[in-house]
Design an enzyme around this catalytic site. Structure first.
Site, PDB file in Angstrom:
ATOM      1  N   LYS A 196       0.860  -1.270   0.111  1.00  0.00           N
ATOM      2  CA  LYS A 196       0.082   0.079   0.041  1.00  0.00           C
ATOM      3  C   LYS A 196       0.993   1.145   0.010  1.00  0.00           C
ATOM      4  CE  LYS A 196      -3.795  -0.541   2.577  1.00  0.00           C
ATOM      5  NZ  LYS A 196      -4.373  -0.757   4.006  1.00  0.00           N
ATOM      6  N   ARG A 227      -3.101   3.412   8.685  1.00  0.00           N
ATOM      7  CA  ARG A 227      -3.421   2.046   7.620  1.00  0.00           C
ATOM      8  C   ARG A 227      -2.187   1.134   7.605  1.00  0.00           C
ATOM      9  NH1 ARG A 227      -4.495   4.823   1.767  1.00  0.00           N
ATOM     10  NH2 ARG A 227      -5.790   2.878   1.617  1.00  0.00           N
ATOM     11  N   GLY A 248      -6.331 -10.073   8.198  1.00  0.00           N
ATOM     12  CA  GLY A 248      -5.966 -10.735   9.771  1.00  0.00           C
ATOM     13  C   GLY A 248      -5.068  -9.260  10.170  1.00  0.00           C
ATOM     14  N   MET A 296      -4.257  -5.338  11.033  1.00  0.00           N
ATOM     15  CA  MET A 296      -5.088  -4.457  11.841  1.00  0.00           C
ATOM     16  C   MET A 296      -5.928  -3.798  10.714  1.00  0.00           C
ATOM     17  SD  MET A 296      -4.304  -1.049  13.878  1.00  0.00           S
ATOM     18  CE  MET A 296      -4.641  -0.001  12.393  1.00  0.00           C
ATOM     19  N   ARG A 306      -3.494  -1.358  -6.731  1.00  0.00           N
ATOM     20  CA  ARG A 306      -2.571  -2.474  -6.855  1.00  0.00           C
ATOM     21  C   ARG A 306      -3.186  -3.530  -7.959  1.00  0.00           C
ATOM     22  NH1 ARG A 306      -5.544  -4.679  -1.188  1.00  0.00           N
ATOM     23  NH2 ARG A 306      -7.641  -4.181  -1.971  1.00  0.00           N
ATOM     24  N   HIS A 313      -7.485 -43.590  -2.559  1.00  0.00           N
ATOM     25  CA  HIS A 313      -7.571 -44.087  -3.821  1.00  0.00           C
ATOM     26  C   HIS A 313      -8.533 -43.402  -4.892  1.00  0.00           C
ATOM     27  CE1 HIS A 313      -8.998 -47.061  -7.023  1.00  0.00           C
ATOM     28  NE2 HIS A 313      -7.543 -47.265  -7.202  1.00  0.00           N
ATOM     29  N   ARG A 370      -0.368 -47.681 -18.352  1.00  0.00           N
ATOM     30  CA  ARG A 370      -0.352 -48.799 -17.048  1.00  0.00           C
ATOM     31  C   ARG A 370      -1.036 -50.171 -17.723  1.00  0.00           C
ATOM     32  NH1 ARG A 370      -2.127 -43.968 -14.322  1.00  0.00           N
ATOM     33  NH2 ARG A 370      -0.777 -43.374 -12.829  1.00  0.00           N
ATOM     34  N   ARG A 401       4.277 -49.682 -19.877  1.00  0.00           N
ATOM     35  CA  ARG A 401       5.012 -50.033 -18.605  1.00  0.00           C
ATOM     36  C   ARG A 401       4.478 -51.997 -18.604  1.00  0.00           C
ATOM     37  NH1 ARG A 401       3.465 -48.049 -12.736  1.00  0.00           N
ATOM     38  NH2 ARG A 401       1.424 -49.049 -13.134  1.00  0.00           N
ATOM     39  N   GLU A 448      11.872 -45.707  -9.092  1.00  0.00           N
ATOM     40  CA  GLU A 448      10.935 -45.520  -8.150  1.00  0.00           C
ATOM     41  C   GLU A 448      11.219 -46.107  -6.986  1.00  0.00           C
ATOM     42  OE1 GLU A 448       7.184 -47.504  -9.440  1.00  0.00           O
ATOM     43  OE2 GLU A 448       8.234 -48.813 -10.952  1.00  0.00           O
ATOM     44  N   SER A 473      11.972 -43.076 -16.313  1.00  0.00           N
ATOM     45  CA  SER A 473      11.043 -42.194 -16.036  1.00  0.00           C
ATOM     46  C   SER A 473      10.697 -42.390 -14.436  1.00  0.00           C
ATOM     47  CB  SER A 473       9.926 -42.983 -16.992  1.00  0.00           C
ATOM     48  OG  SER A 473       8.594 -42.254 -16.450  1.00  0.00           O
ATOM     49  N   GLY A 532       8.979 -42.514 -11.443  1.00  0.00           N
ATOM     50  CA  GLY A 532       7.903 -42.638 -10.974  1.00  0.00           C
ATOM     51  C   GLY A 532       7.753 -42.182  -9.478  1.00  0.00           C
ATOM     52  N   THR A 533       7.189 -41.113  -9.319  1.00  0.00           N
ATOM     53  CA  THR A 533       7.411 -40.207  -8.258  1.00  0.00           C
ATOM     54  C   THR A 533       6.269 -40.472  -6.909  1.00  0.00           C
ATOM     55  OG1 THR A 533       6.548 -38.459  -9.331  1.00  0.00           O
ATOM     56  CG2 THR A 533       8.933 -38.319  -8.774  1.00  0.00           C
ATOM     57  N   ASN A 534       5.259 -41.233  -7.400  1.00  0.00           N
ATOM     58  CA  ASN A 534       4.477 -41.711  -6.611  1.00  0.00           C
ATOM     59  C   ASN A 534       5.008 -42.754  -5.480  1.00  0.00           C
ATOM     60  OD1 ASN A 534       2.433 -40.102  -7.921  1.00  0.00           O
ATOM     61  ND2 ASN A 534       1.312 -41.805  -8.731  1.00  0.00           N
ATOM     62  N   ASP A 535       5.667 -43.965  -6.123  1.00  0.00           N
ATOM     63  CA  ASP A 535       6.156 -44.793  -5.482  1.00  0.00           C
ATOM     64  C   ASP A 535       7.529 -44.219  -4.920  1.00  0.00           C
ATOM     65  OD1 ASP A 535       4.141 -46.844  -5.543  1.00  0.00           O
ATOM     66  OD2 ASP A 535       5.155 -47.923  -7.070  1.00  0.00           O
ATOM     67  N   CYS A 549       6.517 -39.336 -14.481  1.00  0.00           N
ATOM     68  CA  CYS A 549       5.095 -39.869 -14.647  1.00  0.00           C
ATOM     69  C   CYS A 549       4.263 -40.121 -13.298  1.00  0.00           C
ATOM     70  CB  CYS A 549       5.273 -41.115 -15.599  1.00  0.00           C
ATOM     71  SG  CYS A 549       5.962 -42.480 -14.366  1.00  0.00           S
ATOM     72  N   TYR A 560      10.990 -34.482 -20.404  1.00  0.00           N
ATOM     73  CA  TYR A 560       9.257 -34.307 -20.478  1.00  0.00           C
ATOM     74  C   TYR A 560       8.868 -34.417 -19.165  1.00  0.00           C
ATOM     75  CZ  TYR A 560       8.910 -39.399 -20.561  1.00  0.00           C
ATOM     76  OH  TYR A 560       8.838 -40.823 -20.034  1.00  0.00           O
TER      77      TYR A 560
HETATM   78  P1  ADP Z   1      -7.670  -2.096   3.475  1.00  0.00           P
HETATM   79  O1  ADP Z   1      -6.402  -2.510   3.325  1.00  0.00           O
HETATM   80  O2  ADP Z   1      -8.394  -2.857   4.323  1.00  0.00           O
HETATM   81  O3  ADP Z   1      -8.272  -1.711   2.155  1.00  0.00           O
HETATM   82  P2  ADP Z   1      -7.172   0.779   3.859  1.00  0.00           P
HETATM   83  O4  ADP Z   1      -6.149   1.335   4.349  1.00  0.00           O
HETATM   84  O5  ADP Z   1      -7.396   0.829   2.195  1.00  0.00           O
HETATM   85  O6  ADP Z   1      -7.760  -0.622   4.141  1.00  0.00           O
HETATM   86  O7  ADP Z   1      -8.422   1.522   4.277  1.00  0.00           O
HETATM   87  C1  ADP Z   1      -9.890   1.139   3.792  1.00  0.00           C
HETATM   88  C2  ADP Z   1     -10.507   2.616   3.424  1.00  0.00           C
HETATM   89  O8  ADP Z   1     -10.547   3.550   4.313  1.00  0.00           O
HETATM   90  C3  ADP Z   1     -10.107   3.140   2.118  1.00  0.00           C
HETATM   91  O9  ADP Z   1     -10.329   2.351   1.009  1.00  0.00           O
HETATM   92  C4  ADP Z   1     -10.694   4.415   2.029  1.00  0.00           C
HETATM   93  O10 ADP Z   1     -12.021   4.257   1.613  1.00  0.00           O
HETATM   94  C5  ADP Z   1     -10.672   4.463   3.377  1.00  0.00           C
HETATM   95  N1  ADP Z   1      -9.404   5.342   3.666  1.00  0.00           N
HETATM   96  C6  ADP Z   1      -8.078   5.160   4.193  1.00  0.00           C
HETATM   97  N2  ADP Z   1      -7.325   6.197   4.313  1.00  0.00           N
HETATM   98  C7  ADP Z   1      -8.216   7.367   4.011  1.00  0.00           C
HETATM   99  C8  ADP Z   1      -8.092   8.702   4.105  1.00  0.00           C
HETATM  100  N3  ADP Z   1      -6.624   9.170   4.367  1.00  0.00           N
HETATM  101  N4  ADP Z   1      -8.945   9.449   3.707  1.00  0.00           N
HETATM  102  C9  ADP Z   1     -10.231   8.848   3.450  1.00  0.00           C
HETATM  103  N5  ADP Z   1     -10.476   7.740   3.381  1.00  0.00           N
HETATM  104  C10 ADP Z   1      -9.479   6.988   3.770  1.00  0.00           C
HETATM  105 MG    MG Z   2       5.138 -47.584  -9.178  1.00  0.00          MG
HETATM  106 MG    MG Z   3      -7.851  -0.857   0.904  1.00  0.00          MG
END
Ligand code: ADP
Ligand code: MG
Ligand code: MG
Length: 887
Positions: free
Chosen positions: A26, A96, A105, A107, A352, A468, A574, A630, A758, A777, A779-782, A844, A864
């Site tokens: 970001k 952010r 996961g 913040m 992104r 199987h 086979r 084979r 194998e 060849s 035979g990586t299973n066996d 194979c 191959y």
């Molecule tokens: P995530 O990684 O979950 O997408 P972001 O950091 O992109 O989280 O933030 C989520 C949303 O928060 C952004 O899509 C935007 O709409 C809003 N946001 C973040 N920073 C700003 C900011 N400086 N001004 C206005 N909105 C913001």
């Molecule tokens: Mg075999």
């Molecule tokens: Mg975002």
């Protein structure tokens, strides 16, 4: 001195897009957008190195960080004419998180940071919109308390819902300034009540609280799990982005939204996205209000009567179109964008490369190459080979209703509908009548191969992803749901019990091998679409790949399908599968149960013409392409009669008593058949079997050559060799048969003989074995079974535990264990080439269709890879990517 903080804003930035490791995805892209002169609110990024320092030093900050942050806040202040914490010239920021890879996961973002009881009044005055100011403050209390102080956001939602109910409102936007003020008072009281301390009023305390929360979130349980699942090293750390706020909630000329430069589900080249007027941050994705379309075109397509952004905010829309074009050209890929419009002015908040479906990925790659945005090789490199699987099987129409009666493992993708059958015989009967069957079993065994072939799909109630049923189904490209433990097969009554309901033979069910669902009745399907884009990518991939791609196939149907998927020969035929059908199994059993060589030869004579015609058909389908056959491999007990009925049938055919037959069966019993009398050991004990097979191969080759006028060069593969003398012994028989057939037919036969590697001993002695073997060849299973000493059929019960406990990362039967089994492959390849520089090398095992394993094969220089027909497109693409990477 280490630089911990990088600023961006107003057409300049200290970082670049290439600084993802240091600034996170970001932060790096915000810097890049600034440098491109795009409207981005100014801000700064605290580096991932600061995060690592924090963890290396008992959760403390580097000494100079506080001063650097102050200076950077000053920088934002200069660019905006504001000052953090100063009610007179109020500067609010967002905090952010941002790791190298986007990571759920981590913040959540905190917006409107810097507001307190005093500054909110200033914001109200400054903006001339008190409703907006209090709305922003209550959002901030809600987010900060949740994300930084750990107070569940639901407590706030309850308060707000109560208020709205009392006031008779439906939408948040209906609340007035005064009503928001009342909500804020309730929020603050709740914080104090729950946490025993007031909501922090000092903007700096708020800021450091949020920075600390981002760093700590790197080690929360969710993030740790996510990293483990996606192979993200802990050492990457996360960056923190602090950025001046812009407001999408400043009334009806303000908005917030997300968009893709091309449609991420179809790939169509058309701006695609959603926005909400008078809203902030994640409102669009949170589903509180229904977002609207950005373009008129999309609005019409969606049949919506809500005005689009194009209609409502034409100026902001026009700038957005220009910017999104510019970003796509700059990054040379489809972009996923986040933006906010404040009182008519557009601000970019994120870009992104966007996620996309397999279908969209193909379309975009082909079209971008046609547009000249990327090269054909880049187009090839961009497609995830594994994702092609989604496109190669029929799938359930997403619009169809699903009546789920059970869930198992998504063992082999695609969906299938058919009548329930509980035996392979019934599956074949049904197929013979032109009806469709789903083979339902507790587990399958090698005897079920014909039933699995005949069925549309396979459902088992026991067994894992490498059982199987799962392995064979994937090999055949048949949909399979395995290990559906909540279903019960009752063989006595011939019923399937699912969620209290009883299903009988003939009842129709559908299985979805892509997600493991078992559904009642027939469900609407979509046919696989091997569109022009798919074909184009395959062609471009073929142009760059070095390794050949062959298929594992023994039936004409599979061989034909494989050719249509681009097979350049058969890497593994086979022969044992050819013996399970109808009359053959009886002859086969006669052969196995014969007491004397003479009797055995009599039974083999019955099998010879059948084998010959099998091979002839395969040679014809493969039209001169190499075919590796084979010799008989599995332990003989797999062919033995089991039921009394079968024993009686074989006894009659052999003209012996059932008792005698039973005795002979018992004599063949083995404690550990996997390591027993099988592979070339059979050919050593009963050379006449290998001789019959060699004769069938050579006679078929002569005939195919005669018919087509093309030379057919069969490759005869001797399985399970560990000692070179085994190979020499069998090879001598093969050579003798070749001479006889040449004499009898007057035709010169060219052929190769080689072995499957194998067993670890074969790899260790590969230099010696290569004196007799013209090809190897792998035979990586066996080879995986024998190297680990793990039986594939029994492994699913503990390998998953191993994975969860971090002892292994991947199932070695799915993706080659490069450091162990792979080392043996590498060594054998080198030793083989040292003895015989032009030795042909291939793989194979199931790994021949696994992209990571294919990369390894390229690295070791195999000639191959061979895989099941349905995996061929994946193998072609992965081989091409491996070749590109190896340059
Ligand atoms: P995530 O990684 O979950 O997408 P972001 O950091 O992109 O989280 O933030 C989520 C949303 O928060 C952004 O899509 C935007 O709409 C809003 N946001 C973040 N920073 C700003 C900011 N400086 N001004 C206005 N909105 C913001
Ligand atoms: Mg075999
Ligand atoms: Mg975002």
């Amino acid at each position: 001195m280490t630089k911990w903080v990088y600023t961006f804003g107003d057409g300049a930035a200290e970082g670049r897009a290439g600084d993802k490791n240091l600034l996170g995805g970001k932060g790096a892209n915000l810097a890049e957008m600034c440098s491109l002169g795009l409207p981005v609110p100014p801000g700064f990024t605290i580096t991932t190195e600061a995060c690592n320092w924090y963890y290396a030093n008992g959760n403390a900050y580097p000494d100079s960080l506080a001063a650097d942050v102050d200076a950077a806040l000053g920088h934002i202040g200069n660019l905006t004419g504001r000052s953090f914490g100063d009610p007179e010239k109020l500067l609010l920021v967002s905090v952010r998180s941002g790791a190298r890879a986007s990571m759920p996961g981590m913040m959540d973002t905190v917006l409107n940071l810097g507001l307190n009881d005093e500054t909110v009044e200033a914001l109200a005055k400054d903006s001339g919109d008190p409703r907006f100011a209090y709305d922003s403050y209550r959002r901030f209390i809600q987010m900060y308390s949740d994300v930084v102080m750990g107070l569940d956001h639901e407590v706030f939602e309850e308060i707000l819902e109560d208020r709205k109910a009392t006031l008779g409102y439906e939408l948040d936007t209906e609340l007035s300034a005064a009503e928001w003020q009342a909500v804020i008072a309730l929020y603050k009281a709740k914080v104090e009540e729950e946490l025993g301390k007031p909501f922090p009023q000092d903007p700096r305390e708020q800021l450091w609280g949020a920075i600390g929360a981002v760093f700590s979130s790197w080690m929360n349980a969710r993030a740790i799990t996510y990293r483990r699942l996606h192979d993200i090293p802990e050492a990457w750390g996360t960056a923190v982005n602090v950025q001046a706020m812009v407001f999408g909630n400043m009334g009806d000329t303000s908005a917030t939204g997300v968009a893709f430069t091309r449609n991420p589900s179809t790939g169509e080249k058309a701006l695609y996205g959603e926005f909400l007027v008078n809203a902030q941050g994640e409102d669009v994705v949170a589903g509180i209000r229904t977002p609207k379309n950005i373009t008129e075109k999309a609005r019409i397509a969606a049949g919506s009567d809500k005005p689009s952004m194009q209609k409502l905010m034409p100026d902001a829309f026009a700038s957005f179109v220009t910017i999104s074009d510019k970003l796509e050209k700059h990054y040379r890929d489809m972009q996923d964008l986040e933006f906010t419009i404040e009182r008519g002015k557009l601000w970019m908040l994120q870009t992104r490369s966007g996620k996309r479906t397999a279908k969209a990925a193909l379309k975009m790659a082909v079209e971008m190459a046609a547009e000249g945005l990327i090269t054909k090789e880049e187009a090839v490199a961009r497609i995830d080979p594994a994702s092609l699987d989604q496109l190669l099987h029929p799938t359930i129409d997403p619009k169809a209703e699903r009546n789920v009666i059970g869930i198992g493992l998504p063992a082999s993708p695609g969906a299938a509908t058919g009548e329930i059958v509980f035996s392979s015989e019934d599956a074949e009967d049904l197929k013979g009548q032109g009806r469709k069957a789903i083979l339902v079993r507790v587990e399958t065994s090698p005897e079920d191969i014909h039933g699995m072939h005949a069925a549309e799909g396979i459902l088992t109630t026991r067994g894992g992803m490498t059982s199987h049923a799962a392995v064979v189904a994937r090999g055949m490209g048949k949909p399979c749901v395995s290990g559906a433990g909540s279903l019960r097969v009752d063989h006595r009554t011939g019923t399937l019990i699912a969620m209290g309901a009883t299903f009988r033979k003939g009842d129709v069910i559908t299985i979805d091998g892509s997600n493991g669902q078992v559904l009642k009745g027939a469900v609407q399907m979509l046919r696989p679409e091997l569109s022009g884009d798919f074909a184009a990518i395959m062609e471009w991939a073929d142009a760059v790949r070095r390794m050949k791609v062959r298929t594992n196939a023994e039936t004409p149907a599979d061989a034909r399908m494989a050719r249509s998927f681009g097979a350049e020969g058969i890497g593994l035929c086979r022969t044992e599968h050819m013996f399970f059908d109808g009359a053959r199994i009886v002859a086969m059993r006669e052969m196995i149960l014969a007491d004397t060589e003479a009797d055995r030869r009599m039974a083999l004579d019955k099998l010879l013409p059948m084998q010959r015609s099998d091979f002839l058909e395969l040679f014809e389908i493969m039209a001169g392409l190499p075919v590796t056959i084979r010799l008989l491999d599995p332990p003989l007990h797999e062919f033995l009669p089991k039921t009394e009925e079968e024993i009686a049938e074989v006894a009659a055919a052999m003209n012996v008593s059932a008792d005698k037959l039973r005795q002979r069966t018992e004599a063949l019993h083995e404690f550990n058949p996997m390591l027993g009398h099988r592979g070339c050991r059979l050919a050593v004990s009963y050379p006449e079997i290998a001789e019959m097979q060699a004769r069938a191969i050579f006679e078929a080759a002569v005939e195919a050559g005669r018919k087509s006028g093309k030379l057919v060069v069969p490759e005869i593969m001797v399985p399970l060799v560990g000692i070179v003398k085994e190979l020499e012994f069998v090879k001598a028989r093969i050579d003798a048969v070749a001479s006889s057939v040449m004499k009898e037919t007057g035709v010169t036969i060219e052929y190769l003989s080689g072995t499957m590697i194998e067993l670890p001993r074969a790899a260790i002695r590969a230099n010696v074995i290569a004196e007799s073997a013209e090809f190897f060849s792998f035979g990586t299973n066996d080879l995986t079974q024998t190297t680990f000493g793990i039986s594939r059929d029994d492994a699913s019960s503990f390998l998953e535990v191993y994975r969860q406990k971090g002892i292994i990362e991947q199932d070695p039967f799915v993706s080659l264990d490069i450091e162990g089994v792979g080392e043996l492959v590498r060594m054998a390849a080198e030793k083989g080439r040292a003895t015989r520089p032009d030795i042909k090398l291939g793989i194979c095992g199931e790994h021949g269709g696994d992209p990571a394993s294919i990369h390894f094969c390229e690295e070791v220089g195999l000639d191959y890879v061979s895989c099941s027909p349905y995996r061929l497109p994946i193998a072609r693409l992965a081989a091409a990517q491996a070749a590109i990477k190896g340059r």
